[in-house]
Design a protein around this motif. Structure first.
Motif, PDB file in Angstrom:
ATOM      1  N   LYS A   4       0.819  -1.431   0.093  1.00 29.88           N
ATOM      2  CA  LYS A   4      -0.130   0.056  -0.046  1.00 29.88           C
ATOM      3  C   LYS A   4       0.628   1.338  -0.044  1.00 29.88           C
ATOM      4  N   HIS A   5       2.198   1.198   0.680  1.00 31.15           N
ATOM      5  CA  HIS A   5       2.704   2.487   0.568  1.00 31.15           C
ATOM      6  C   HIS A   5       3.436   2.393  -0.642  1.00 31.15           C
ATOM      7  N   ARG A   6       4.069   1.298  -1.443  1.00 34.01           N
ATOM      8  CA  ARG A   6       4.336   1.241  -2.758  1.00 34.01           C
ATOM      9  C   ARG A   6       3.434   2.179  -3.741  1.00 34.01           C
ATOM     10  N   GLU A   7       2.284   1.460  -3.526  1.00 35.12           N
ATOM     11  CA  GLU A   7       1.032   2.049  -4.410  1.00 35.12           C
ATOM     12  C   GLU A   7       0.669   3.556  -4.152  1.00 35.12           C
ATOM     13  N   THR A   8       0.963   4.002  -3.010  1.00 28.71           N
ATOM     14  CA  THR A   8       0.789   5.471  -2.637  1.00 28.71           C
ATOM     15  C   THR A   8       2.074   6.248  -3.221  1.00 28.71           C
ATOM     16  N   ILE A   9       3.126   5.921  -3.025  1.00 25.74           N
ATOM     17  CA  ILE A   9       4.351   6.501  -3.478  1.00 25.74           C
ATOM     18  C   ILE A   9       4.158   6.827  -4.985  1.00 25.74           C
ATOM     19  N   LEU A  10       3.858   5.537  -5.624  1.00 24.17           N
ATOM     20  CA  LEU A  10       3.799   5.692  -7.233  1.00 24.17           C
ATOM     21  C   LEU A  10       2.960   6.568  -7.747  1.00 24.17           C
ATOM     22  N   ASN A  16       2.230  14.202  -9.965  1.00 27.93           N
ATOM     23  CA  ASN A  16       2.947  15.285  -9.494  1.00 27.93           C
ATOM     24  C   ASN A  16       2.850  15.995  -8.346  1.00 27.93           C
ATOM     25  N   MET A  17       2.868  15.201  -7.178  1.00 28.50           N
ATOM     26  CA  MET A  17       2.745  15.186  -5.833  1.00 28.50           C
ATOM     27  C   MET A  17       1.505  16.246  -5.456  1.00 28.50           C
ATOM     28  N   ASN A  18       0.504  15.642  -6.181  1.00 33.08           N
ATOM     29  CA  ASN A  18      -0.735  16.389  -5.711  1.00 33.08           C
ATOM     30  C   ASN A  18      -1.808  15.414  -4.953  1.00 33.08           C
ATOM     31  N   ILE A  19      -2.016  15.737  -3.955  1.00 34.22           N
ATOM     32  CA  ILE A  19      -2.593  14.901  -2.729  1.00 34.22           C
ATOM     33  C   ILE A  19      -4.151  14.727  -3.430  1.00 34.22           C
ATOM     34  N   ARG A  25      -7.269   9.284  -7.731  1.00 36.31           N
ATOM     35  CA  ARG A  25      -6.752   7.976  -8.568  1.00 36.31           C
ATOM     36  C   ARG A  25      -6.914   6.786  -7.878  1.00 36.31           C
ATOM     37  N   LEU A  26      -6.568   6.867  -6.518  1.00 36.11           N
ATOM     38  CA  LEU A  26      -6.501   5.416  -5.536  1.00 36.11           C
ATOM     39  C   LEU A  26      -7.774   5.466  -5.021  1.00 36.11           C
ATOM     40  N   THR A  32      -6.683  10.297   4.036  1.00 37.57           N
ATOM     41  CA  THR A  32      -5.998   9.016   3.750  1.00 37.57           C
ATOM     42  C   THR A  32      -4.727   9.062   3.332  1.00 37.57           C
ATOM     43  N   ILE A  33      -4.711   9.735   2.201  1.00 38.58           N
ATOM     44  CA  ILE A  33      -3.416   9.759   1.646  1.00 38.58           C
ATOM     45  C   ILE A  33      -2.351  10.739   2.233  1.00 38.58           C
ATOM     46  N   SER A  34      -2.829  11.595   3.084  1.00 36.35           N
ATOM     47  CA  SER A  34      -1.948  12.503   3.949  1.00 36.35           C
ATOM     48  C   SER A  34      -1.270  11.959   4.928  1.00 36.35           C
ATOM     49  N   TYR A  35      -2.246  10.969   5.507  1.00 31.99           N
ATOM     50  CA  TYR A  35      -1.818  10.076   6.690  1.00 31.99           C
ATOM     51  C   TYR A  35      -0.827   8.876   6.248  1.00 31.99           C
ATOM     52  N   ARG A  36      -1.188   8.396   5.041  1.00 34.33           N
ATOM     53  CA  ARG A  36       0.001   7.373   4.619  1.00 34.33           C
ATOM     54  C   ARG A  36       1.193   8.072   3.943  1.00 34.33           C
ATOM     55  N   LEU A  37       1.210   9.358   3.711  1.00 28.72           N
ATOM     56  CA  LEU A  37       2.321   9.964   3.481  1.00 28.72           C
ATOM     57  C   LEU A  37       3.096  10.135   4.897  1.00 28.72           C
ATOM     58  N   GLY A  38       2.665  10.607   5.628  1.00 31.82           N
ATOM     59  CA  GLY A  38       3.339  10.843   7.080  1.00 31.82           C
ATOM     60  C   GLY A  38       3.694   9.575   7.458  1.00 31.82           C
TER      61      GLY A  38
END
Length: 71
Positions: A4-10, A16-19, A25-26, A32-38
């Motif tokens: 899930k981290h791999r999917e989020t990073i890619l 283009n680093m747009n949350i 897309r996901l 949720t995306i902000s939490y995963r990035l943290g």
């Protein structure tokens, strides 16, 4: 790297680093995306919101995907 981290990073890099775009897309919320990035920052010591750290994380994600494919 966790799938899930791999999917989020890619996806984050591809968007283009747009949350907001990554969340769309996901099929998750922006929170949720902000939490995963943290969480990624906490686990790997690299901040995905920093371009140079994101490049390193993308390489890590791709290496992990290559290793899974070879198994």
């Amino acid at each position: 790297m966790d799938p899930k981290h791999r999917e989020t990073i890619l996806a984050f890099a591809d968007c283009n680093m747009n949350i907001r775009e990554t969340a769309r897309r996901l099929y998750f919320g922006c929170t949720t995306i902000s939490y995963r990035l943290g969480k990624i920052h906490e686990l790997y010591g690299l901040d995905p919101r920093n371009f140079y750290d994101l490049c390193k994380l993308v390489e890590m994600a791709k290496e992990g995907a290559d290793e899974e494919d070879s198994e």
